[in-house]
Design a protein around this motif. Sequence first.
Motif, PDB file in Angstrom:
ATOM      1  N   ALA A   1       1.193 -25.306  51.091  1.00 11.33           N
ATOM      2  CA  ALA A   1       2.122 -25.273  49.955  1.00 11.33           C
ATOM      3  C   ALA A   1       1.988 -26.495  49.064  1.00 11.33           C
ATOM      4  CB  ALA A   1       3.556 -25.148  50.480  1.00 11.33           C
ATOM      5  N   ALA A   2       1.887 -27.678  49.661  1.00 16.40           N
ATOM      6  CA  ALA A   2       1.838 -28.900  48.868  1.00 16.40           C
ATOM      7  C   ALA A   2       0.561 -29.008  48.056  1.00 16.40           C
ATOM      8  CB  ALA A   2       1.984 -30.120  49.782  1.00 16.40           C
ATOM      9  N   ASN A   3      -0.474 -28.262  48.457  1.00 13.63           N
ATOM     10  CA  ASN A   3      -1.776 -28.368  47.799  1.00 13.63           C
ATOM     11  C   ASN A   3      -2.158 -27.134  46.991  1.00 13.63           C
ATOM     12  OD1 ASN A   3      -2.152 -30.884  49.008  1.00 13.63           O
ATOM     13  ND2 ASN A   3      -3.118 -29.992  50.812  1.00 13.63           N
ATOM     14  N   ALA A   4      -1.263 -26.154  46.909  1.00 14.53           N
ATOM     15  CA  ALA A   4      -1.631 -24.885  46.280  1.00 14.53           C
ATOM     16  C   ALA A   4      -2.109 -25.079  44.841  1.00 14.53           C
ATOM     17  CB  ALA A   4      -0.458 -23.912  46.333  1.00 14.53           C
ATOM     18  N   ALA A   5      -1.412 -25.899  44.074  1.00 11.62           N
ATOM     19  CA  ALA A   5      -1.815 -26.116  42.681  1.00 11.62           C
ATOM     20  C   ALA A   5      -3.153 -26.844  42.611  1.00 11.62           C
ATOM     21  CB  ALA A   5      -0.744 -26.911  41.943  1.00 11.62           C
ATOM     22  N   THR A   6      -3.361 -27.811  43.505  1.00 10.39           N
ATOM     23  CA  THR A   6      -4.636 -28.536  43.538  1.00 10.39           C
ATOM     24  C   THR A   6      -5.787 -27.586  43.859  1.00 10.39           C
ATOM     25  OG1 THR A   6      -3.565 -30.597  44.211  1.00 10.39           O
ATOM     26  CG2 THR A   6      -5.909 -30.368  44.709  1.00 10.39           C
ATOM     27  N   VAL A   7      -5.569 -26.719  44.844  1.00 12.36           N
ATOM     28  CA  VAL A   7      -6.617 -25.764  45.222  1.00 12.36           C
ATOM     29  C   VAL A   7      -6.878 -24.777  44.096  1.00 12.36           C
ATOM     30  CG1 VAL A   7      -7.189 -23.901  46.828  1.00 12.36           C
ATOM     31  CG2 VAL A   7      -6.127 -26.003  47.681  1.00 12.36           C
ATOM     32  N   ARG A   8      -5.812 -24.258  43.490  1.00 10.47           N
ATOM     33  CA  ARG A   8      -5.983 -23.322  42.368  1.00 10.47           C
ATOM     34  C   ARG A   8      -6.794 -23.953  41.249  1.00 10.47           C
ATOM     35  NH1 ARG A   8      -0.717 -23.257  39.704  1.00 10.47           N
ATOM     36  NH2 ARG A   8      -1.628 -25.136  38.796  1.00 10.47           N
ATOM     37  N   ASP A   9      -6.439 -25.174  40.879  1.00 12.38           N
ATOM     38  CA  ASP A   9      -7.138 -25.825  39.771  1.00 12.38           C
ATOM     39  C   ASP A   9      -8.595 -26.122  40.121  1.00 12.38           C
ATOM     40  OD1 ASP A   9      -4.755 -25.706  38.414  1.00 12.38           O
ATOM     41  OD2 ASP A   9      -4.247 -27.826  38.687  1.00 12.38           O
ATOM     42  N   ALA A  10      -8.833 -26.548  41.359  1.00 14.92           N
ATOM     43  CA  ALA A  10     -10.208 -26.848  41.759  1.00 14.92           C
ATOM     44  C   ALA A  10     -11.048 -25.578  41.812  1.00 14.92           C
ATOM     45  CB  ALA A  10     -10.212 -27.547  43.121  1.00 14.92           C
ATOM     46  N   LEU A  11     -10.479 -24.498  42.333  1.00 19.55           N
ATOM     47  CA  LEU A  11     -11.216 -23.236  42.371  1.00 19.55           C
ATOM     48  C   LEU A  11     -11.503 -22.726  40.957  1.00 19.55           C
ATOM     49  CD1 LEU A  11      -9.447 -21.296  45.282  1.00 19.55           C
ATOM     50  CD2 LEU A  11     -11.725 -22.332  45.302  1.00 19.55           C
ATOM     51  N   THR A  12     -10.534 -22.862  40.066  1.00 19.37           N
ATOM     52  CA  THR A  12     -10.730 -22.418  38.684  1.00 19.37           C
ATOM     53  C   THR A  12     -11.870 -23.185  38.035  1.00 19.37           C
ATOM     54  OG1 THR A  12      -8.388 -21.840  38.477  1.00 19.37           O
ATOM     55  CG2 THR A  12      -9.624 -22.178  36.438  1.00 19.37           C
ATOM     56  N   GLU A  13     -11.896 -24.497  38.239  1.00 25.70           N
ATOM     57  CA  GLU A  13     -12.950 -25.331  37.654  1.00 25.70           C
ATOM     58  C   GLU A  13     -14.306 -24.999  38.271  1.00 25.70           C
ATOM     59  OE1 GLU A  13     -14.244 -30.056  37.507  1.00 25.70           O
ATOM     60  OE2 GLU A  13     -12.197 -29.497  38.078  1.00 25.70           O
ATOM     61  N   ARG A  14     -14.345 -24.830  39.583  1.00 26.52           N
ATOM     62  CA  ARG A  14     -15.621 -24.630  40.262  1.00 26.52           C
ATOM     63  C   ARG A  14     -16.161 -23.216  40.087  1.00 26.52           C
ATOM     64  NH1 ARG A  14     -14.466 -28.230  45.822  1.00 26.52           N
ATOM     65  NH2 ARG A  14     -13.751 -30.081  44.665  1.00 26.52           N
ATOM     66  N   ALA A  15     -15.291 -22.266  39.764  1.00 27.86           N
ATOM     67  CA  ALA A  15     -15.732 -20.881  39.558  1.00 27.86           C
ATOM     68  C   ALA A  15     -16.172 -20.614  38.124  1.00 27.86           C
ATOM     69  CB  ALA A  15     -14.611 -19.919  39.943  1.00 27.86           C
ATOM     70  N   ALA A  16     -16.064 -21.624  37.278  1.00 24.91           N
ATOM     71  CA  ALA A  16     -16.314 -21.401  35.844  1.00 24.91           C
ATOM     72  C   ALA A  16     -17.726 -20.915  35.564  1.00 24.91           C
ATOM     73  CB  ALA A  16     -16.047 -22.697  35.079  1.00 24.91           C
ATOM     74  N   GLY A  17     -18.693 -21.289  36.370  1.00 29.35           N
ATOM     75  CA  GLY A  17     -20.068 -20.866  36.120  1.00 29.35           C
ATOM     76  C   GLY A  17     -20.453 -19.580  36.805  1.00 29.35           C
ATOM     77  N   PHE A  18     -19.485 -18.873  37.361  1.00 32.45           N
ATOM     78  CA  PHE A  18     -19.762 -17.641  38.101  1.00 32.45           C
ATOM     79  C   PHE A  18     -18.971 -16.479  37.500  1.00 32.45           C
ATOM     80  CE2 PHE A  18     -20.307 -21.242  40.887  1.00 32.45           C
ATOM     81  CZ  PHE A  18     -21.446 -20.956  41.615  1.00 32.45           C
ATOM     82  N   GLU A  19     -19.400 -15.272  37.824  1.00 33.76           N
ATOM     83  CA  GLU A  19     -18.628 -14.096  37.400  1.00 33.76           C
ATOM     84  C   GLU A  19     -17.474 -13.888  38.379  1.00 33.76           C
ATOM     85  OE1 GLU A  19     -20.781 -10.512  35.697  1.00 33.76           O
ATOM     86  OE2 GLU A  19     -22.401 -11.442  36.849  1.00 33.76           O
ATOM     87  N   ALA A  20     -16.476 -14.732  38.232  1.00 37.10           N
ATOM     88  CA  ALA A  20     -15.357 -14.702  39.164  1.00 37.10           C
ATOM     89  C   ALA A  20     -14.082 -15.134  38.456  1.00 37.10           C
ATOM     90  CB  ALA A  20     -15.627 -15.617  40.354  1.00 37.10           C
ATOM     91  N   ALA A  21     -12.994 -14.454  38.785  1.00 35.19           N
ATOM     92  CA  ALA A  21     -11.679 -14.786  38.243  1.00 35.19           C
ATOM     93  C   ALA A  21     -10.809 -15.361  39.356  1.00 35.19           C
ATOM     94  CB  ALA A  21     -11.011 -13.542  37.656  1.00 35.19           C
TER      95      ALA A  21
END
Length: 368
Positions: free
Chosen positions: A118-138
């Motif tokens: 719970a304490a890291n959910a926003a951090t994980v979401r933001d990191a996944l969003t940034e790292r998925a930017a070069g892939f066909e992934a939402a």
Amino acid sequence: MSSSPAKHTPLYDVHRDLGATLVDFAGYLMPLRYGSEVAEHQAVRTAAGLFDLSHMGEIFVSGPGAAAALDYALVGAMSPMAVGKARYTMICAPDGGVLDDLIVYRLADQTFMVVANAANAATVRDALTERAAGFEAAVEDRSDAYALIALQGPHAQRILARHTAAPLDDLRYYAIMAGEVAGVDALIARTGYTGEDGFELFVSAGDAVALWGELAEAKPGDEEKVVPAGLSARDTLRLEAGMPLYGNELTTETTPYEAGLGRVVKLDKPGDFVGKAALAVHAQTPPGRRLVGLVARGRRAPRKGYDVVSSGGTPCGVVTSGAPSPTLGRPIAMAYVDGAVTETGLAVDVRGRLEPVDVVDLPFYKRS
């Protein structure tokens, strides 16, 4: 500046009506205990306990490039995972420090659910969003749409089977299936954080109260009652099972290798991933500290932040988690100690008094 008020899970009113002691945990008002935390702990070890875990984050990664995006974003290999399976893994910073430990479920060929603390959910979401930017992934954070209820204990399957026609015998550890439980659509996962068999049920937030009520209500002829259990019991259960807690055993200053969890890092998977170069160095370098289990010889419990002291009286480590163990009947702790420290003659400074401890292998408890 005043902090934001704590959020409520969909089961907040249920906990309040049950007389739970509610505390702010990771930004949510959560039940610490309903009565005796020892009784709640023992219920999970001997029968079954019911937990509200709706504060956890559910982040979906989907699309043709979802598997490849997760392979790049996380230290584990997600591409080989079959649909219906789950995997424990971590998301690390470029320097190898742990941002969070996660469970990833593959719900369909192109759909993964990443469950974050719970304490890291926003951090994980933001990191996944940034790292998925070069892939066909939402990447989509659906945490508010879900409630998560865990039924844990040796009787968990027998109890859950009374409420579902899903083939629970076929659901292996670290696997997930869709099914109906007590008339509610659910994702049924055979995972948990207690060291016991059990299930985690992901349901719509609007269905949480009804499902909790069905699972908690004793029916005529039931051999056992499901006991609601709070954060205190969950913490002593996971401590006995040697399971790390983010913010204690795992932090951005900790690598998976220091935590004894280097097995989750797949340096041999194809392609690059965030943190690979740093972790490859850590894999070949003896860690400067290591995580160990401690059992106190006396009755005073080591607690987080207490110094571990060598036989010569020199501080040589720090306790990360500690509590009296209801199962062992003695205080236990996990601690990081210097890599060169021998395992004899150690003590913990408990409020100015040195309490002798024995170093033991983790976990402290393993179900038969």
